[in-house]
Each structure stands twice: as C-alpha cells, then as structure tokens.
Motif scaffolding. Structure first.
Motif, PDB file in Angstrom:
ATOM      1  N   MET A  88       0.856  -1.184   0.000  1.00  0.00           N
ATOM      2  CA  MET A  88       0.000   0.000   0.000  1.00  0.00           C
ATOM      3  C   MET A  88       0.896   1.240   0.000  1.00  0.00           C
ATOM      4  SD  MET A  88      -3.189   0.809   2.530  1.00  0.00           S
ATOM      5  CE  MET A  88      -4.480   0.004   1.622  1.00  0.00           C
ATOM      6  N   SER A  89       0.395   2.305  -0.529  1.00  0.00           N
ATOM      7  CA  SER A  89       1.181   3.530  -0.614  1.00  0.00           C
ATOM      8  C   SER A  89       1.086   4.367   0.658  1.00  0.00           C
ATOM      9  CB  SER A  89       0.699   4.361  -1.802  1.00  0.00           C
ATOM     10  OG  SER A  89      -0.634   4.760  -1.593  1.00  0.00           O
ATOM     11  N   GLU A  90       1.970   5.328   0.739  1.00  0.00           N
ATOM     12  CA  GLU A  90       1.992   6.230   1.893  1.00  0.00           C
ATOM     13  C   GLU A  90       0.728   7.080   1.923  1.00  0.00           C
ATOM     14  OE1 GLU A  90       4.857   9.829   2.686  1.00  0.00           O
ATOM     15  OE2 GLU A  90       5.875   7.917   3.059  1.00  0.00           O
ATOM     16  N   CYS A  91       0.249   7.382   3.096  1.00  0.00           N
ATOM     17  CA  CYS A  91      -0.956   8.173   3.298  1.00  0.00           C
ATOM     18  C   CYS A  91      -0.824   9.540   2.623  1.00  0.00           C
ATOM     19  CB  CYS A  91      -1.194   8.350   4.796  1.00  0.00           C
ATOM     20  SG  CYS A  91      -2.567   9.441   5.190  1.00  0.00           S
ATOM     21  N   SER A  92      -1.891   9.991   2.029  1.00  0.00           N
ATOM     22  CA  SER A  92      -1.884  11.290   1.350  1.00  0.00           C
ATOM     23  C   SER A  92      -1.744  12.458   2.319  1.00  0.00           C
ATOM     24  CB  SER A  92      -3.165  11.455   0.529  1.00  0.00           C
ATOM     25  OG  SER A  92      -4.292  11.440   1.390  1.00  0.00           O
ATOM     26  N   LEU A  93      -2.008  12.235   3.598  1.00  0.00           N
ATOM     27  CA  LEU A  93      -1.902  13.297   4.594  1.00  0.00           C
ATOM     28  C   LEU A  93      -0.534  13.353   5.270  1.00  0.00           C
ATOM     29  CD1 LEU A  93      -5.343  12.792   6.372  1.00  0.00           C
ATOM     30  CD2 LEU A  93      -4.783  14.417   4.558  1.00  0.00           C
ATOM     31  N   SER A  94       0.335  12.401   4.977  1.00  0.00           N
ATOM     32  CA  SER A  94       1.601  12.295   5.706  1.00  0.00           C
ATOM     33  C   SER A  94       2.517  13.500   5.521  1.00  0.00           C
ATOM     34  CB  SER A  94       2.335  11.009   5.333  1.00  0.00           C
ATOM     35  OG  SER A  94       2.676  11.018   3.965  1.00  0.00           O
ATOM     36  N   GLY A  95       2.391  14.234   4.452  1.00  0.00           N
ATOM     37  CA  GLY A  95       3.255  15.382   4.213  1.00  0.00           C
ATOM     38  C   GLY A  95       3.219  16.423   5.308  1.00  0.00           C
ATOM     39  N   ASP A  96       2.031  16.648   5.877  1.00  0.00           N
ATOM     40  CA  ASP A  96       1.935  17.629   6.959  1.00  0.00           C
ATOM     41  C   ASP A  96       1.246  17.072   8.202  1.00  0.00           C
ATOM     42  OD1 ASP A  96      -0.537  17.523   5.808  1.00  0.00           O
ATOM     43  OD2 ASP A  96      -0.817  19.669   5.651  1.00  0.00           O
ATOM     44  N   CYS A  97       1.270  15.771   8.350  1.00  0.00           N
ATOM     45  CA  CYS A  97       0.711  15.125   9.539  1.00  0.00           C
ATOM     46  C   CYS A  97       1.718  15.238  10.686  1.00  0.00           C
ATOM     47  CB  CYS A  97       0.414  13.656   9.260  1.00  0.00           C
ATOM     48  SG  CYS A  97      -0.191  12.736  10.693  1.00  0.00           S
ATOM     49  N   ILE A  98       1.296  15.815  11.785  1.00  0.00           N
ATOM     50  CA  ILE A  98       2.174  16.000  12.939  1.00  0.00           C
ATOM     51  C   ILE A  98       2.709  14.657  13.432  1.00  0.00           C
ATOM     52  CG2 ILE A  98       2.255  16.702  15.362  1.00  0.00           C
ATOM     53  CD1 ILE A  98       0.220  18.881  14.618  1.00  0.00           C
ATOM     54  N   PHE A  99       1.855  13.662  13.482  1.00  0.00           N
ATOM     55  CA  PHE A  99       2.293  12.352  13.959  1.00  0.00           C
ATOM     56  C   PHE A  99       3.356  11.771  13.029  1.00  0.00           C
ATOM     57  CE2 PHE A  99       2.350   7.802  13.868  1.00  0.00           C
ATOM     58  CZ  PHE A  99       2.651   7.532  15.184  1.00  0.00           C
ATOM     59  N   PHE A 100       3.083  11.766  11.736  1.00  0.00           N
ATOM     60  CA  PHE A 100       4.007  11.167  10.780  1.00  0.00           C
ATOM     61  C   PHE A 100       5.356  11.876  10.794  1.00  0.00           C
ATOM     62  CE2 PHE A 100       5.872  10.437   6.599  1.00  0.00           C
ATOM     63  CZ  PHE A 100       5.802   9.046   6.541  1.00  0.00           C
ATOM     64  N   ASN A 101       5.348  13.146  11.043  1.00  0.00           N
ATOM     65  CA  ASN A 101       6.578  13.935  11.014  1.00  0.00           C
ATOM     66  C   ASN A 101       7.163  14.129  12.406  1.00  0.00           C
ATOM     67  OD1 ASN A 101       6.872  14.618   8.110  1.00  0.00           O
ATOM     68  ND2 ASN A 101       4.785  15.270   8.459  1.00  0.00           N
ATOM     69  N   ASP A 102       7.444  12.997  13.054  1.00  0.00           N
ATOM     70  CA  ASP A 102       8.217  12.915  14.292  1.00  0.00           C
ATOM     71  C   ASP A 102       7.555  13.419  15.559  1.00  0.00           C
ATOM     72  OD1 ASP A 102      10.261  11.570  12.984  1.00  0.00           O
ATOM     73  OD2 ASP A 102      11.131  13.446  12.317  1.00  0.00           O
ATOM     74  N   LYS A 103       6.269  13.220  15.710  1.00  0.00           N
ATOM     75  CA  LYS A 103       5.592  13.491  16.969  1.00  0.00           C
ATOM     76  C   LYS A 103       6.195  12.629  18.081  1.00  0.00           C
ATOM     77  CE  LYS A 103       2.283  14.656  19.841  1.00  0.00           C
ATOM     78  NZ  LYS A 103       2.459  15.848  20.621  1.00  0.00           N
ATOM     79  N   MET A 104       6.667  11.452  17.716  1.00  0.00           N
ATOM     80  CA  MET A 104       7.216  10.517  18.706  1.00  0.00           C
ATOM     81  C   MET A 104       8.723  10.383  18.568  1.00  0.00           C
ATOM     82  SD  MET A 104       4.314   7.541  18.681  1.00  0.00           S
ATOM     83  CE  MET A 104       5.215   6.544  19.839  1.00  0.00           C
ATOM     84  N   ALA A 105       9.404  11.474  18.367  1.00  0.00           N
ATOM     85  CA  ALA A 105      10.856  11.423  18.173  1.00  0.00           C
ATOM     86  C   ALA A 105      11.575  10.771  19.355  1.00  0.00           C
ATOM     87  CB  ALA A 105      11.392  12.824  17.937  1.00  0.00           C
ATOM     88  N   HIS A 106      10.996  10.881  20.542  1.00  0.00           N
ATOM     89  CA  HIS A 106      11.601  10.285  21.736  1.00  0.00           C
ATOM     90  C   HIS A 106      11.394   8.767  21.815  1.00  0.00           C
ATOM     91  CE1 HIS A 106       7.451  11.055  22.814  1.00  0.00           C
ATOM     92  NE2 HIS A 106       7.580  10.213  23.813  1.00  0.00           N
ATOM     93  N   ARG A 107      10.531   8.221  20.954  1.00  0.00           N
ATOM     94  CA  ARG A 107      10.270   6.777  20.927  1.00  0.00           C
ATOM     95  C   ARG A 107      10.297   6.301  19.474  1.00  0.00           C
ATOM     96  NH1 ARG A 107       5.275   5.345  24.536  1.00  0.00           N
ATOM     97  NH2 ARG A 107       6.165   3.290  24.306  1.00  0.00           N
ATOM     98  N   PRO A 108      11.449   6.352  18.835  1.00  0.00           N
ATOM     99  CA  PRO A 108      11.525   6.076  17.398  1.00  0.00           C
ATOM    100  C   PRO A 108      11.078   4.675  16.986  1.00  0.00           C
ATOM    101  CG  PRO A 108      13.725   6.255  18.347  1.00  0.00           C
ATOM    102  CD  PRO A 108      12.752   6.667  19.412  1.00  0.00           C
ATOM    103  N   ALA A 109      11.347   3.659  17.772  1.00  0.00           N
ATOM    104  CA  ALA A 109      10.944   2.303  17.394  1.00  0.00           C
ATOM    105  C   ALA A 109       9.426   2.168  17.382  1.00  0.00           C
ATOM    106  CB  ALA A 109      11.570   1.279  18.330  1.00  0.00           C
ATOM    107  N   THR A 110       8.783   2.703  18.406  1.00  0.00           N
ATOM    108  CA  THR A 110       7.317   2.671  18.477  1.00  0.00           C
ATOM    109  C   THR A 110       6.716   3.488  17.341  1.00  0.00           C
ATOM    110  OG1 THR A 110       7.413   2.432  20.875  1.00  0.00           O
ATOM    111  CG2 THR A 110       5.319   3.177  19.940  1.00  0.00           C
ATOM    112  N   ALA A 111       7.279   4.649  17.098  1.00  0.00           N
ATOM    113  CA  ALA A 111       6.777   5.505  16.027  1.00  0.00           C
ATOM    114  C   ALA A 111       6.857   4.793  14.683  1.00  0.00           C
ATOM    115  CB  ALA A 111       7.567   6.808  15.980  1.00  0.00           C
ATOM    116  N   GLU A 112       7.957   4.123  14.425  1.00  0.00           N
ATOM    117  CA  GLU A 112       8.105   3.427  13.141  1.00  0.00           C
ATOM    118  C   GLU A 112       7.104   2.291  12.992  1.00  0.00           C
ATOM    119  OE1 GLU A 112       9.690   4.325  10.362  1.00  0.00           O
ATOM    120  OE2 GLU A 112      10.088   6.108  11.544  1.00  0.00           O
ATOM    121  N   LEU A 113       6.823   1.575  14.070  1.00  0.00           N
ATOM    122  CA  LEU A 113       5.822   0.506  14.009  1.00  0.00           C
ATOM    123  C   LEU A 113       4.442   1.078  13.666  1.00  0.00           C
ATOM    124  CD1 LEU A 113       6.816  -1.706  17.067  1.00  0.00           C
ATOM    125  CD2 LEU A 113       6.989  -2.310  14.646  1.00  0.00           C
TER     126      LEU A 113
END
Length: 72
Positions: free
Chosen positions: A1-26
């Motif tokens: 499946m392709s990347e979400c169309s909202l990911s460009g300016d989605c706060i979550f997608f753009n490192d909202k969880m920078a302090h928990r990178p493994a969880t964020a990537e999952l």
C-alpha cells in the motif's frame, strides 16, 4: 500500500514521537504506510476536517475518536 496522502503535513508522521523512534516506526508502518482507513487521525479528517485533529492524537487511539467526532 502507498503512503498516506496526509503524511506530508501530519504531525504524527513527522516525528511526533521522536523520543520513541521504534514505536513511532511501528505505528507509521501500520497506519501511515499501511491501512490508512484504520487511522483515527484520518477518520477525523474525513468526518470533521483537518482542523479538528488534536495534535496529540495517535493513529491507534480509537477510544478518543468517538468523543472528537460527536456532533458531526
């Protein structure tokens, strides 16, 4: 499946969880790069509009989506 169309300016997608990178990537793999329809952020965008998506909302917090979308 392709990347979400909202990911460009989605706060979550753009490192909202920078302090928990493994969880964020999952979560990104599952919701942002996988099944976009199960992402509660996307559900709120589709029902109420982007302005109603709380900055602290994670894509898997389905419990919160009901309160946010009430009165649509």
């Amino acid at each position: 499946m392709s990347e979400c169309s909202l990911s460009g300016d989605c706060i979550f997608f753009n490192d909202k969880m920078a302090h928990r990178p493994a969880t964020a990537e999952l979560l990104k793999d599952k919701y942002c790069k996988g099944d976009h329809t199960s992402c509660v952020r996307m559900m709120i965008v589709n029902t109420k509009g982007r302005a109603h998506v709380p900055a602290d909302l994670f894509p898997n917090q389905s419990v919160r989506v009901q309160d946010i979308t009430k009165g649509s």
